[in-house]
Design a protein around this motif. Structure first.
Motif, PDB file in Angstrom:
ATOM      1  N   GLU A  85       0.899  -0.090   0.962  1.00  0.00           N
ATOM      2  CA  GLU A  85       0.987   0.679  -0.272  1.00  0.00           C
ATOM      3  C   GLU A  85       1.616   2.060  -0.062  1.00  0.00           C
ATOM      4  OE1 GLU A  85      -2.743   1.998  -1.912  1.00  0.00           O
ATOM      5  OE2 GLU A  85      -3.806   1.542  -0.047  1.00  0.00           O
ATOM      6  N   ASP A  91       4.900  -9.624  -1.231  1.00  0.00           N
ATOM      7  CA  ASP A  91       3.519  -9.258  -0.935  1.00  0.00           C
ATOM      8  C   ASP A  91       2.827 -10.432  -0.249  1.00  0.00           C
ATOM      9  OD1 ASP A  91       0.900  -8.281  -0.926  1.00  0.00           O
ATOM     10  OD2 ASP A  91       0.522  -9.018  -2.968  1.00  0.00           O
ATOM     11  N   ARG A 104      -3.249  -1.720  -2.532  1.00  0.00           N
ATOM     12  CA  ARG A 104      -2.471  -1.545  -3.757  1.00  0.00           C
ATOM     13  C   ARG A 104      -0.974  -1.843  -3.540  1.00  0.00           C
ATOM     14  NH1 ARG A 104      -1.558   2.478  -6.073  1.00  0.00           N
ATOM     15  NH2 ARG A 104      -1.852   1.852  -8.252  1.00  0.00           N
ATOM     16  N   LEU A 109       0.725  -4.598  -4.124  1.00  0.00           N
ATOM     17  CA  LEU A 109       1.309  -5.278  -5.288  1.00  0.00           C
ATOM     18  C   LEU A 109       1.499  -4.314  -6.453  1.00  0.00           C
ATOM     19  CD1 LEU A 109       2.310  -7.831  -6.641  1.00  0.00           C
ATOM     20  CD2 LEU A 109      -0.067  -8.397  -7.225  1.00  0.00           C
ATOM     21  N   GLU A 110       0.544  -3.411  -6.644  1.00  0.00           N
ATOM     22  CA  GLU A 110       0.670  -2.435  -7.735  1.00  0.00           C
ATOM     23  C   GLU A 110       1.870  -1.519  -7.530  1.00  0.00           C
ATOM     24  OE1 GLU A 110      -2.141  -3.372  -6.415  1.00  0.00           O
ATOM     25  OE2 GLU A 110      -3.047  -4.289  -8.198  1.00  0.00           O
ATOM     26  N   GLU A 111       2.127  -1.151  -6.277  1.00  0.00           N
ATOM     27  CA  GLU A 111       3.296  -0.319  -5.984  1.00  0.00           C
ATOM     28  C   GLU A 111       4.592  -1.086  -6.264  1.00  0.00           C
ATOM     29  OE1 GLU A 111       3.479   2.762  -5.261  1.00  0.00           O
ATOM     30  OE2 GLU A 111       1.384   3.241  -4.880  1.00  0.00           O
ATOM     31  N   LYS A 115       4.926  -3.503  -8.489  1.00  0.00           N
ATOM     32  CA  LYS A 115       5.034  -3.616  -9.937  1.00  0.00           C
ATOM     33  C   LYS A 115       5.536  -2.315 -10.554  1.00  0.00           C
ATOM     34  CE  LYS A 115       1.474  -7.129 -10.727  1.00  0.00           C
ATOM     35  NZ  LYS A 115       0.166  -7.426 -11.345  1.00  0.00           N
ATOM     36  N   ALA A 116       5.067  -1.192 -10.026  1.00  0.00           N
ATOM     37  CA  ALA A 116       5.505   0.103 -10.551  1.00  0.00           C
ATOM     38  C   ALA A 116       6.998   0.299 -10.345  1.00  0.00           C
ATOM     39  CB  ALA A 116       4.709   1.228  -9.877  1.00  0.00           C
ATOM     40  N   GLN A 174       8.864  -1.990 -12.804  1.00  0.00           N
ATOM     41  CA  GLN A 174       8.868  -1.473 -14.171  1.00  0.00           C
ATOM     42  C   GLN A 174       9.880  -0.348 -14.339  1.00  0.00           C
ATOM     43  OE1 GLN A 174       4.804  -0.396 -14.956  1.00  0.00           O
ATOM     44  NE2 GLN A 174       4.103  -2.518 -15.146  1.00  0.00           N
ATOM     45  N   SER A 194       4.581 -12.347  -4.972  1.00  0.00           N
ATOM     46  CA  SER A 194       3.245 -12.123  -4.422  1.00  0.00           C
ATOM     47  C   SER A 194       2.599 -13.453  -4.075  1.00  0.00           C
ATOM     48  CB  SER A 194       2.368 -11.365  -5.431  1.00  0.00           C
ATOM     49  OG  SER A 194       1.079 -11.149  -4.905  1.00  0.00           O
TER      50      SER A 194
END
Length: 313
Positions: free
Chosen positions: A14, A46, A52, A54-56, A58-59, A62, A72
């Motif tokens: 992350e 991923d 985090r 995957l969240e990074e 996705k950010a 976006q 993922s």
């Protein structure tokens, strides 16, 4: 303008992902100055991270949905599976494989691209000169692995070669055409051939986080590489068994001749136990080698997928 795809396997990274994207973006911008030359495609994979990561991803997607994509896994399948998943998702004219921790210097990308475009190479790999930050034992084991596998295998793997490389679309398609479940990418990259050259560079520290490879995992990975690209261990087992058989015959002849000329020898339990343990150990050693190959065959015949995608964009 050529499209360059960047395959980036990630496991609990992350902190490194934003740093990686900013650093590589600057290099891509320099390649497009003063004349636009390449358009990037980032493929983050991923590998079942539990932070985090995957969240990074996705950010970034976006914010840069046209150039940044991610895949993922449903669980951790290993780096080899992540590499295969990333390569499958690429659409670029040339494809780079890079580690997200920035130990692979992105500054080499322009030179690698030039070697492919102007000098006609199909693959430009990299070799790490030194192994800074590694223990002497780990560095020794790593260098020993390359000596052993190059001695045993018909496929030569450059010592200290990294996964970091830039490849043409034809090269990547050829790699993807190999269907095996058990994959050792460094060996596969060498096995497919094509016109390949290597660049050397000084080792770089991690940009963030810590390594997820320990000695046990590296040793297991090395054994897999040797088994995947060499039948020498099977030949070794054959020779060990043959030598043991010949020695036992010599021993039988010696005992028989001694019984005829001198007389029976006094029974010695310690020596008998040692001999039994020796023969039993040789048999188990050979069975263990054979078992490794049978296990590889077993995994191949199941035809299970190399990875399972839970989510992708």
């Amino acid at each position: 303008m050529k499209k360059i795809s960047l395959v980036v396997p990630c496991y609990n990274e992350e902190e490194s992902i934003p740093l990686f994207y900013r650093t590589v973006s600057k290099v891509i911008d320099s390649m497009n100055t003063p004349t636009p030359t390449v358009t990037p495609e980032y493929i983050f994979v991923d590998d079942g991270s539990d932070d985090r990561t995957l969240e990074e991803m996705k950010a970034l997607h976006q914010q840069f949905s046209e150039t940044v994509h991610y895949r993922s896994f449903s669980r951790n399948f290993g780096k080899e599976s992540a590499l295969a998943a990333g390569l499958q998702a690429t659409t670029g004219d040339v494809v780079a494989v890079m580690d997200v921790d920035l130990q692979d210097p992105p500054e080499l990308l322009p030179k690698m691209f030039t070697l492919i475009e102007q000098d006609g190479y199909d693959c430009v790999g990299t070799i790490q000169k030194e192994r800074r930050g590694q223990s002497r034992i780990r560095a020794f084991l790593s260098s020993s692995f390359y000596r052993v596998i190059n001695w045993l295998s018909d496929v030569r793997i450059e010592p200290n070669a990294r996964d970091y490389r830039l490849m043409t679309r034809q090269f990547v398609n050829t790699v993807l055409s190999l269907p095996e479940f058990n994959r050792f990418s460094k060996g596969i990259f060498s096995w497919v051939g094509f016109k390949t050259t290597y660049l050397t560079y000084e080792s770089q520290p991690r940009a963030a986080g810590k390594t997820h490879w320990n000695l046990r995992q590296l040793f297991s990975y090395s054994i897999e590489g040797i088994i995947d690209f060499s039948s020498a261990p099977l030949r070794l087992a054959t020779w060990v068994g043959g030598i043991s058989f010949v020695l036992s015959l010599i021993g039988m002849i010696f005992v028989f001749v001694r019984a005829l000329t001198v007389g029976g020898a006094v029974a010695g339990w310690p020596s008998l136990v040692v001999i039994l343990l020796l023969i039993g150990g040789i048999q188990l050693f050979c069975l263990g080698i054979l078992g490794q190959y049978i296990n590889k065959i077993y995994l191949e015949t199941k035809h299970r997928p190399k990875f399972i995608i839970r989510e992708e964009k």
